[in-house]
Every structure is written in C-alpha cells, then in structure tokens.
Design a protein around this motif. Structure first.
Motif, PDB file in Angstrom:
ATOM      1  N   ARG A 177       0.858  -1.187   0.000  1.00  0.00           N
ATOM      2  CA  ARG A 177       0.000   0.000   0.000  1.00  0.00           C
ATOM      3  C   ARG A 177       0.897   1.240   0.000  1.00  0.00           C
ATOM      4  N   PHE A 178       0.329   2.376  -0.357  1.00  0.00           N
ATOM      5  CA  PHE A 178       1.117   3.603  -0.413  1.00  0.00           C
ATOM      6  C   PHE A 178       1.347   4.189   0.977  1.00  0.00           C
ATOM      7  N   TYR A 179       2.482   4.830   1.132  1.00  0.00           N
ATOM      8  CA  TYR A 179       2.802   5.625   2.319  1.00  0.00           C
ATOM      9  C   TYR A 179       2.337   7.049   2.024  1.00  0.00           C
ATOM     10  N   LEU A 180       1.283   7.484   2.700  1.00  0.00           N
ATOM     11  CA  LEU A 180       0.607   8.733   2.327  1.00  0.00           C
ATOM     12  C   LEU A 180       0.718   9.838   3.372  1.00  0.00           C
ATOM     13  N   LYS A 181       1.364   9.579   4.476  1.00  0.00           N
ATOM     14  CA  LYS A 181       1.414  10.568   5.554  1.00  0.00           C
ATOM     15  C   LYS A 181       1.912  11.943   5.082  1.00  0.00           C
ATOM     16  N   PRO A 182       2.945  12.021   4.233  1.00  0.00           N
ATOM     17  CA  PRO A 182       3.400  13.346   3.774  1.00  0.00           C
ATOM     18  C   PRO A 182       2.381  14.096   2.919  1.00  0.00           C
ATOM     19  N   LEU A 183       1.375  13.396   2.389  1.00  0.00           N
ATOM     20  CA  LEU A 183       0.360  14.048   1.562  1.00  0.00           C
ATOM     21  C   LEU A 183      -0.824  14.563   2.374  1.00  0.00           C
ATOM     22  N   MET A 184      -0.884  14.195   3.642  1.00  0.00           N
ATOM     23  CA  MET A 184      -2.049  14.552   4.455  1.00  0.00           C
ATOM     24  C   MET A 184      -1.920  15.987   4.944  1.00  0.00           C
ATOM     25  N   SER A 185      -2.765  16.860   4.441  1.00  0.00           N
ATOM     26  CA  SER A 185      -2.692  18.273   4.815  1.00  0.00           C
ATOM     27  C   SER A 185      -2.895  18.472   6.311  1.00  0.00           C
ATOM     28  N   ALA A 186      -3.669  17.566   6.935  1.00  0.00           N
ATOM     29  CA  ALA A 186      -3.921  17.681   8.378  1.00  0.00           C
ATOM     30  C   ALA A 186      -2.642  17.509   9.188  1.00  0.00           C
ATOM     31  N   LEU A 187      -1.636  16.872   8.598  1.00  0.00           N
ATOM     32  CA  LEU A 187      -0.391  16.617   9.309  1.00  0.00           C
ATOM     33  C   LEU A 187       0.684  17.640   8.960  1.00  0.00           C
ATOM     34  N   GLN A 188       0.352  18.641   8.170  1.00  0.00           N
ATOM     35  CA  GLN A 188       1.329  19.625   7.731  1.00  0.00           C
ATOM     36  C   GLN A 188       1.144  20.952   8.471  1.00  0.00           C
ATOM     37  N   PRO A 189       2.147  21.853   8.353  1.00  0.00           N
ATOM     38  CA  PRO A 189       1.996  23.179   8.975  1.00  0.00           C
ATOM     39  C   PRO A 189       0.730  23.869   8.498  1.00  0.00           C
ATOM     40  N   ILE A 219      -0.582  32.989  12.511  1.00  0.00           N
ATOM     41  CA  ILE A 219      -0.725  31.570  12.183  1.00  0.00           C
ATOM     42  C   ILE A 219      -0.163  30.703  13.306  1.00  0.00           C
ATOM     43  N   LYS A 220       0.992  31.073  13.818  1.00  0.00           N
ATOM     44  CA  LYS A 220       1.616  30.304  14.901  1.00  0.00           C
ATOM     45  C   LYS A 220       0.716  30.285  16.126  1.00  0.00           C
ATOM     46  N   GLN A 221       0.124  31.443  16.445  1.00  0.00           N
ATOM     47  CA  GLN A 221      -0.768  31.509  17.594  1.00  0.00           C
ATOM     48  C   GLN A 221      -2.025  30.683  17.375  1.00  0.00           C
ATOM     49  N   LEU A 222      -2.604  30.751  16.168  1.00  0.00           N
ATOM     50  CA  LEU A 222      -3.804  29.975  15.858  1.00  0.00           C
ATOM     51  C   LEU A 222      -3.530  28.476  15.979  1.00  0.00           C
ATOM     52  N   ARG A 223      -2.355  28.061  15.505  1.00  0.00           N
ATOM     53  CA  ARG A 223      -2.003  26.646  15.576  1.00  0.00           C
ATOM     54  C   ARG A 223      -1.865  26.189  17.031  1.00  0.00           C
ATOM     55  N   GLN A 224      -1.184  27.006  17.837  1.00  0.00           N
ATOM     56  CA  GLN A 224      -0.995  26.615  19.224  1.00  0.00           C
ATOM     57  C   GLN A 224      -2.321  26.602  19.979  1.00  0.00           C
ATOM     58  N   GLU A 225      -3.207  27.537  19.646  1.00  0.00           N
ATOM     59  CA  GLU A 225      -4.538  27.550  20.267  1.00  0.00           C
ATOM     60  C   GLU A 225      -5.312  26.291  19.895  1.00  0.00           C
ATOM     61  N   ARG A 226      -5.191  25.879  18.628  1.00  0.00           N
ATOM     62  CA  ARG A 226      -5.897  24.674  18.190  1.00  0.00           C
ATOM     63  C   ARG A 226      -5.380  23.436  18.922  1.00  0.00           C
ATOM     64  N   ILE A 227      -4.052  23.352  19.073  1.00  0.00           N
ATOM     65  CA  ILE A 227      -3.464  22.220  19.785  1.00  0.00           C
ATOM     66  C   ILE A 227      -3.908  22.224  21.240  1.00  0.00           C
ATOM     67  N   SER A 274     -20.080  34.907   7.070  1.00  0.00           N
ATOM     68  CA  SER A 274     -20.784  33.638   7.262  1.00  0.00           C
ATOM     69  C   SER A 274     -19.823  32.454   7.351  1.00  0.00           C
ATOM     70  N   TYR A 275     -18.507  32.715   7.333  1.00  0.00           N
ATOM     71  CA  TYR A 275     -17.502  31.648   7.371  1.00  0.00           C
ATOM     72  C   TYR A 275     -17.053  31.432   8.813  1.00  0.00           C
ATOM     73  N   ASP A 276     -17.240  30.215   9.319  1.00  0.00           N
ATOM     74  CA  ASP A 276     -17.005  29.988  10.748  1.00  0.00           C
ATOM     75  C   ASP A 276     -15.535  29.853  11.122  1.00  0.00           C
ATOM     76  N   MET A 277     -14.621  29.916  10.138  1.00  0.00           N
ATOM     77  CA  MET A 277     -13.194  29.848  10.438  1.00  0.00           C
ATOM     78  C   MET A 277     -12.521  31.215  10.334  1.00  0.00           C
ATOM     79  N   LEU A 278     -13.314  32.287  10.403  1.00  0.00           N
ATOM     80  CA  LEU A 278     -12.747  33.630  10.404  1.00  0.00           C
ATOM     81  C   LEU A 278     -12.016  33.861  11.722  1.00  0.00           C
ATOM     82  N   ALA A 279     -10.737  34.231  11.640  1.00  0.00           N
ATOM     83  CA  ALA A 279      -9.916  34.412  12.839  1.00  0.00           C
ATOM     84  C   ALA A 279     -10.293  35.689  13.576  1.00  0.00           C
ATOM     85  N   ASP A 280     -10.246  35.620  14.899  1.00  0.00           N
ATOM     86  CA  ASP A 280     -10.521  36.801  15.711  1.00  0.00           C
ATOM     87  C   ASP A 280      -9.446  37.856  15.507  1.00  0.00           C
ATOM     88  N   GLN A 281      -8.197  37.408  15.447  1.00  0.00           N
ATOM     89  CA  GLN A 281      -7.085  38.345  15.300  1.00  0.00           C
ATOM     90  C   GLN A 281      -6.801  38.604  13.827  1.00  0.00           C
TER      91      GLN A 281
END
Length: 370
Positions: A114-126, A258-266, A229-236
C-alpha cells in the motif's frame, strides 16, 4: 508562481485503498529551476533504494517497468521546470503519479502493498490560511501556504476596490443621488462594499478548514465580521490599511498569527482530551487506538508527524509490530491515520518539538463512544 497540486478527498481515499506493489517516494524540492539538478540526483538515489526494496515483493518485469517510470521522470526537463517545495511520487507497475507540494517533506522511499501517504495529508502539515487584504483602493485575496509564502488567489467577482461597488471615489463622498450623506451614509456604503467582498469570497472558503485572516483597518474588520458567514474567520487580524503595503510586510505580519492559531488549536485539542479522560473516552495506547480506529470509534486523533512504527495492521485492527522496514511491512501510524480519516474522524499533526505534552505522543485519540 508556486506550482502545486491539490489532492481531493475522493482522490486520497482511492490512493489509500490501493493494494499491490506500491512504491512511495518523497523528497524536498526547490521552485528555482536552475537549482533543480540537485533534486534529480536525490530522486535517482531514492529510486535505487526503492528498487532494491521492491525486489522482495515484485517480479523482474514489474521492477523494470517501475524503474523505467522513475528514470523517465528524472530525465523530463519540462517537469523539473515547474516545482514547489516538496514532491511526492507514487508508483505501481501500472502507473506513476506525481504531487507537487507547497511544503517541504523529508526524503523517503517506502515499499509495501500500500502507499505511504502521511506526507500528503494536509492535516499533518503546517497550518495554512486565507488572507483577505482590504483597503478602499484595492482588495486582494491570498493563501498563506504551509511554506509560509503569500500566494495571490484569483477570485471571481471580487470587487477591485471601493468605488467599483459604491460608484463613489471615497467612502465619505456623497452618492450620485444625494441620498447618502455624512457618517451614516458613509457607513452604509462601507457595508455595501464589504458585503460584496464577503459574497465573492464565500464560495472560495466554503467547506475549507483553513482560517481566514483579515488585513485591514479595525473599523473594516469589525464591519466584515458582522457580515461574515464563514465559521473559520480568525478573531485576530492585521490592523491598519494595506494600501501600498508590500506583500512581504503582510506575510511577516501573518506568520505570528498563524503560529498563535495553531498553538490555540493544539491546546483546545489537549483540553478536550483531558476532559474526555474523566469519561474514559481518551487513550494513548497504539494497539487500542488501532482497533478502535478500525471500528470508527475515534473522533479526534493527535499524531506526532515524524513518528514511524513499522508492522502490519489486520482488517480487524490487530497490530503486528516489526523492528525493521521491509516490503511486507508499512508504517502503522500512517495506516491508523488513514482509517480515522476514512471513518470521518479529524486528525491533527504535531511536531516532535514541544507543541503538545510528551505523554500524548506519538499518538492520542478521543473516542466517539466507549
């Protein structure tokens, strides 16, 4: 211009379901054509590595065909003229597929059934984001890529400027009819302008999980948020007019947001994990996660991006770990991630550095039910 390829959900699922002789090659690349020769050399070395591995699971003819595919790609001058920061190559005896990526990837040559697809997964990227820069004299829509670059996006029906919508040259000018005057009239025209912008942007961002960041005055930011109407509009956002502001300065202002948004999500993920612990709905044991992911019980998965554990995973979710990489084994973490995605779960990738508690690595799961 950055030449990159987008992998849609159906396409990813099809790749994940592929079985047989599968070769997955990944390498970092450069968008600078004059420096692409080094990338070709890297591909040549990874091809040699992959073809040595593939002999364990493929016959002589299959090895020759796949070697031919990869050698042709190495020699294709036109192909190497249009690259991004990473390249994924998926090969079977029947086909070769290439994916130009907006982010750098680690070198890899994986061979399995089977293919190794982890590098293609956008969820796993910056994290990437949309950026909407608004001033009276211009409106621009960008994508802030995983490579931390701003790319201008062509948006159909996006107003060129304030006057294109309102038919007046400045926000406080009187409308031709004379009906709109003073602060009240100016605000009405502003809302008319921003409403037209929001309507144009809406179909582009709809269905995406990327945040949208506003780069404009605080007054315009507040007004746009009231129309949004887009629910992913950033506050900052980036405060101040972007009129005449170089794109590089916008990019530099976006990066820390972006760095702050990522850390908040984590942090939100981690908080939810510990909340669910009281309900016995959060786990870190790899074997248990594999079984529950196969059954569709995992709703949220946190993954250390660079972690690898070779072995095999049965259709029932039973793990057989292996200390070595071979044509008969594959990355179990890659396979678990695919099963979570296939069952509608959400995946969040974290780096090896201290982005999340060590006790949640290499993998942690939140369950839909017990």
């Amino acid at each position: 211009m950055l030449y990159k390829d987008t992998i849609r959900e159906k396409q990813f699922s099809k790749l994940a379901a592929q079985r047989g002789v599968c070769v997955s090659i990944f390498l970092p690349t450069t968008p600078l054509t004059q420096e692409a020769q080094n990338d070709r050399i890297v591909l040549k070395n990874l091809t040699k590595d992959a073809m040595e591995q593939v002999q364990a699971i493929a016959d002589k003819r299959q090895v020759q065909v796949m070697t031919g595919y990869l050698e042709e790609l190495q020699k294709d001058d036109k192909f190497w003229q249009f690259q991004a920061y990473g390249l994924g190559i998926l090969v079977t005896p029947e086909s070769i597929k290439t994916y130009r990526l907006a982010y750098a990837v680690e070198e890899a040559a994986e061979v399995s059934d089977r293919f190794y697809l982890k590098p293609l997964m956008s969820a796993l990227q910056p994290m990437s984001a949309y950026v909407l820069a608004i001033s009276q004299k211009s409106v621009k829509f960008y994508e802030f890529t995983a490579a931390q670059e701003l790319e201008l996006v062509d948006v159909s029906d996006l107003p060129a400027d304030f006057s294109a919508v309102t038919k007046v040259t400045l926000q406080r000018d009187r409308a031709p009819s004379g009906k709109l005057q003073g602060d009240e009239g100016a605000e009405t025209l502003q809302r008319q302008f921003l409403r037209a912008v929001e309507i144009a942007v809406r179909p582009v961002v709809s269905g995406s999980n990327m945040p949208l960041i506003l780069a404009t005055t605080q007054e315009f930011q507040a007004m746009y948020k009231s129309l949004n109407s887009y629910d992913m509009l950033a506050d900052q956002g980036v405060d101040g007019s972007t009129e005449g502001l170089p794109e590089e300065e916008i990019r530099e202002a976006i990066a820390p947001i972006i760095k702050q948004l990522r850390q908040e999500r984590i942090q939100q993920w981690v908080d939810l994990y510990y909340q669910r612990q009281n309900e016995s709905r959060s786990i870190t044991d790899l074997s248990t996660i594999a079984k529950l992911a196969t059954r569709g019980q995992v709703s949220h998965l946190l993954v250390e991006v660079d972690a690898v554990q070779y072995g095999t995973l049965s259709d029932m979710g039973e793990i057989t770990p292996s200390d070595t990489r071979s044509g008969e084994t594959y990355d179990l973490i890659n396979e678990i991630v695919i099963r979570v995605i296939d069952n509608g779960g959400e995946v969040l990738g974290v780096l090896t550095e201290a982005e999340a508690p060590q006790e949640l690595k290499p993998m942690a799961a939140i369950l839909r039910w017990v």
